[in-house]
Design a protein around this motif. Sequence first.
Motif, PDB file in Angstrom:
ATOM      1  N   SER A 121       0.908  -1.251  -0.075  1.00  0.00           N
ATOM      2  CA  SER A 121      -0.073  -0.107   0.031  1.00  0.00           C
ATOM      3  C   SER A 121       0.831   1.266  -0.095  1.00  0.00           C
ATOM      4  CB  SER A 121      -0.780   0.064   1.148  1.00  0.00           C
ATOM      5  OG  SER A 121      -0.256  -0.200   2.548  1.00  0.00           O
ATOM      6  N   GLY A 122       1.851   1.093   0.749  1.00  0.00           N
ATOM      7  CA  GLY A 122       2.775   2.358   0.693  1.00  0.00           C
ATOM      8  C   GLY A 122       3.454   2.609  -0.561  1.00  0.00           C
ATOM      9  N   PHE A 123       3.816   1.628  -1.236  1.00  0.00           N
ATOM     10  CA  PHE A 123       4.499   1.546  -2.518  1.00  0.00           C
ATOM     11  C   PHE A 123       3.754   2.280  -3.518  1.00  0.00           C
ATOM     12  CE2 PHE A 123       5.820   0.164  -6.677  1.00  0.00           C
ATOM     13  CZ  PHE A 123       7.084  -0.114  -6.595  1.00  0.00           C
ATOM     14  N   MET A 124       2.413   1.830  -3.508  1.00  0.00           N
ATOM     15  CA  MET A 124       1.444   2.200  -4.569  1.00  0.00           C
ATOM     16  C   MET A 124       0.976   3.754  -4.127  1.00  0.00           C
ATOM     17  SD  MET A 124       1.284  -0.020  -6.706  1.00  0.00           S
ATOM     18  CE  MET A 124      -0.057   1.006  -7.722  1.00  0.00           C
ATOM     19  N   ALA A 125       1.027   3.959  -2.763  1.00  0.00           N
ATOM     20  CA  ALA A 125       0.747   5.442  -2.488  1.00  0.00           C
ATOM     21  C   ALA A 125       1.784   6.482  -3.125  1.00  0.00           C
ATOM     22  CB  ALA A 125       0.708   5.576  -0.921  1.00  0.00           C
ATOM     23  N   VAL A 126       2.966   5.944  -2.778  1.00  0.00           N
ATOM     24  CA  VAL A 126       4.235   6.743  -3.215  1.00  0.00           C
ATOM     25  C   VAL A 126       4.086   6.966  -4.949  1.00  0.00           C
ATOM     26  CG1 VAL A 126       6.651   7.033  -3.595  1.00  0.00           C
ATOM     27  CG2 VAL A 126       5.703   6.489  -1.290  1.00  0.00           C
ATOM     28  N   PHE A 127       4.178   5.848  -5.371  1.00  0.00           N
ATOM     29  CA  PHE A 127       3.847   5.649  -7.014  1.00  0.00           C
ATOM     30  C   PHE A 127       2.784   6.529  -7.657  1.00  0.00           C
ATOM     31  CE2 PHE A 127       2.246   3.526 -10.753  1.00  0.00           C
ATOM     32  CZ  PHE A 127       3.391   4.143 -11.585  1.00  0.00           C
ATOM     33  N   LEU A 128       1.641   6.314  -7.053  1.00  0.00           N
ATOM     34  CA  LEU A 128       0.429   7.249  -7.408  1.00  0.00           C
ATOM     35  C   LEU A 128       0.562   8.702  -7.246  1.00  0.00           C
ATOM     36  CD1 LEU A 128      -2.356   4.501  -6.478  1.00  0.00           C
ATOM     37  CD2 LEU A 128      -1.545   5.090  -8.723  1.00  0.00           C
ATOM     38  N   ALA A 129       1.232   8.951  -6.087  1.00  0.00           N
ATOM     39  CA  ALA A 129       1.494  10.410  -6.051  1.00  0.00           C
ATOM     40  C   ALA A 129       2.340  11.054  -6.897  1.00  0.00           C
ATOM     41  CB  ALA A 129       1.836  10.542  -4.528  1.00  0.00           C
ATOM     42  N   ALA A 130       3.583  10.305  -7.080  1.00  0.00           N
ATOM     43  CA  ALA A 130       4.509  10.895  -8.186  1.00  0.00           C
ATOM     44  C   ALA A 130       4.060  10.565  -9.376  1.00  0.00           C
ATOM     45  CB  ALA A 130       5.763   9.793  -7.941  1.00  0.00           C
ATOM     46  N   PHE A 131       3.274   9.752  -9.931  1.00  0.00           N
ATOM     47  CA  PHE A 131       2.448   9.695 -11.072  1.00  0.00           C
ATOM     48  C   PHE A 131       1.586  10.822 -11.361  1.00  0.00           C
ATOM     49  CE2 PHE A 131      -0.907   8.426 -14.103  1.00  0.00           C
ATOM     50  CZ  PHE A 131      -0.142   7.896 -15.089  1.00  0.00           C
ATOM     51  N   VAL A 132       0.693  11.208 -10.341  1.00  0.00           N
ATOM     52  CA  VAL A 132      -0.215  12.160 -10.803  1.00  0.00           C
ATOM     53  C   VAL A 132       0.766  13.637 -10.747  1.00  0.00           C
ATOM     54  CG1 VAL A 132      -1.910  13.754  -9.557  1.00  0.00           C
ATOM     55  CG2 VAL A 132      -2.073  11.200  -9.569  1.00  0.00           C
ATOM     56  N   GLY A 133       1.765  13.597 -10.102  1.00  0.00           N
ATOM     57  CA  GLY A 133       2.376  14.971  -9.926  1.00  0.00           C
ATOM     58  C   GLY A 133       3.262  15.100 -11.413  1.00  0.00           C
ATOM     59  N   ALA A 134       3.710  14.015 -11.658  1.00  0.00           N
ATOM     60  CA  ALA A 134       4.542  14.074 -13.073  1.00  0.00           C
ATOM     61  C   ALA A 134       3.463  14.372 -14.244  1.00  0.00           C
ATOM     62  CB  ALA A 134       5.120  12.742 -13.246  1.00  0.00           C
ATOM     63  N   MET A 135       2.146  13.539 -14.192  1.00  0.00           N
ATOM     64  CA  MET A 135       1.632  13.603 -15.492  1.00  0.00           C
ATOM     65  C   MET A 135       0.820  15.253 -15.190  1.00  0.00           C
ATOM     66  SD  MET A 135       0.807  11.021 -17.313  1.00  0.00           S
ATOM     67  CE  MET A 135      -0.789  10.979 -17.712  1.00  0.00           C
ATOM     68  N   LEU A 136       0.532  15.708 -14.291  1.00  0.00           N
ATOM     69  CA  LEU A 136      -0.190  17.104 -14.185  1.00  0.00           C
ATOM     70  C   LEU A 136       0.848  18.165 -14.592  1.00  0.00           C
ATOM     71  CD1 LEU A 136      -2.076  18.937 -13.189  1.00  0.00           C
ATOM     72  CD2 LEU A 136      -1.058  19.267 -10.976  1.00  0.00           C
ATOM     73  N   VAL A 137       2.223  18.034 -14.301  1.00  0.00           N
ATOM     74  CA  VAL A 137       3.228  19.061 -15.049  1.00  0.00           C
ATOM     75  C   VAL A 137       3.551  18.785 -16.535  1.00  0.00           C
ATOM     76  CG1 VAL A 137       5.566  19.706 -14.949  1.00  0.00           C
ATOM     77  CG2 VAL A 137       4.604  19.215 -12.627  1.00  0.00           C
TER      78      VAL A 137
END
Length: 336
Positions: A121-137
């Motif tokens: 769950s922690g792995f996916m939380a970090v990845f999803l947060a990074a993915f959303v940030g990267a995609m947004l920028v």
Amino acid sequence: MQNATKCGLALAIAIIILFAANLMVGSVHIPLADILDILIGKYDGKPSWQFIIMESRLPQAITATLCGASLATCGLLLQTAFKNPLAGPSIFGISGGAGLGVALVILWFGGSVGSVVYSVSGFMAVFLAAFVGAMLVTGIIFLFSTLVRSNVMLLIIGIMIGYLSSSAISLLNFISTEEGVRSYMVWGMGSFGGVSMSHIPLFTSVCMVGLLGAFLLAKPLNALLLGEYYAENLGVNTRRVRNQLLAITGILTAITTAFCGPVAFIGLAVPHLARLILRTDNHRSLLPVTVLTGAAVALLCNIVCYLPGEGGIIPLNAVTPLVGAPVIIYVIARKS
């Protein structure tokens, strides 16, 4: 094509040698024969040596290989899409966006890299947060690319977005706990040791999906080199290609930034190294060589980080500029 084959073979051999060196270099000297026995499961010696190889050095070597290949691919895709030799995940603020996502998990929610990596769950939380940030920028950059025709102005916009991400991260550091700030500072220095062996299959799968998607875009990218109108006349759906490029760049930047930190210069410099090696912009040859060069450069940087031995480990982002900065200076001087 023949030159690309020769270069690819030479780089593959270099990767094998560097990968083996990554398994041998460290504060504890382990003979190569024992390393081979550990890898094939026939070792019955010191349990500590087996733990060092299987839980530390092997995952680091695999992570360095995939991270270098992924970041180099992101740099090549962005440089082609924006027709800008200085395009890259870090320059355009994409790494900063992914870093902001990680900062929200670590600083706002009080987690730490050490604690979140060892749970799914922690792995996916970090990845999803990074993915959303990267995609947004990345989405913001693509939006401005339709409005701003100047590559220099687009580059400045990307840098400003990176500054905005840094400002938000600074505010999160200010209100976070001491443990959170320390954890984020360590993460920001960069390291290939952030992926445990239990998460290597998931990390590898995500990277391979992104790299495979990039290879499927080789032909449309060649068409884009001649301009959007020409590519559309050839039957290329440029909007769809851009959306696919956006997704691939977001995935690869997110997974690498989340668990290796904001690794500098590899995504920016390696595509230029590949072009200098091949002397071509044909992505059918350039993309594979870029992937291999990125993997080799990352493995080399990881070895340099461990050269002090018992004296400690150099932060990754203190080493990558030594490789990347001279390449960028050379490219800019040659363009001038």
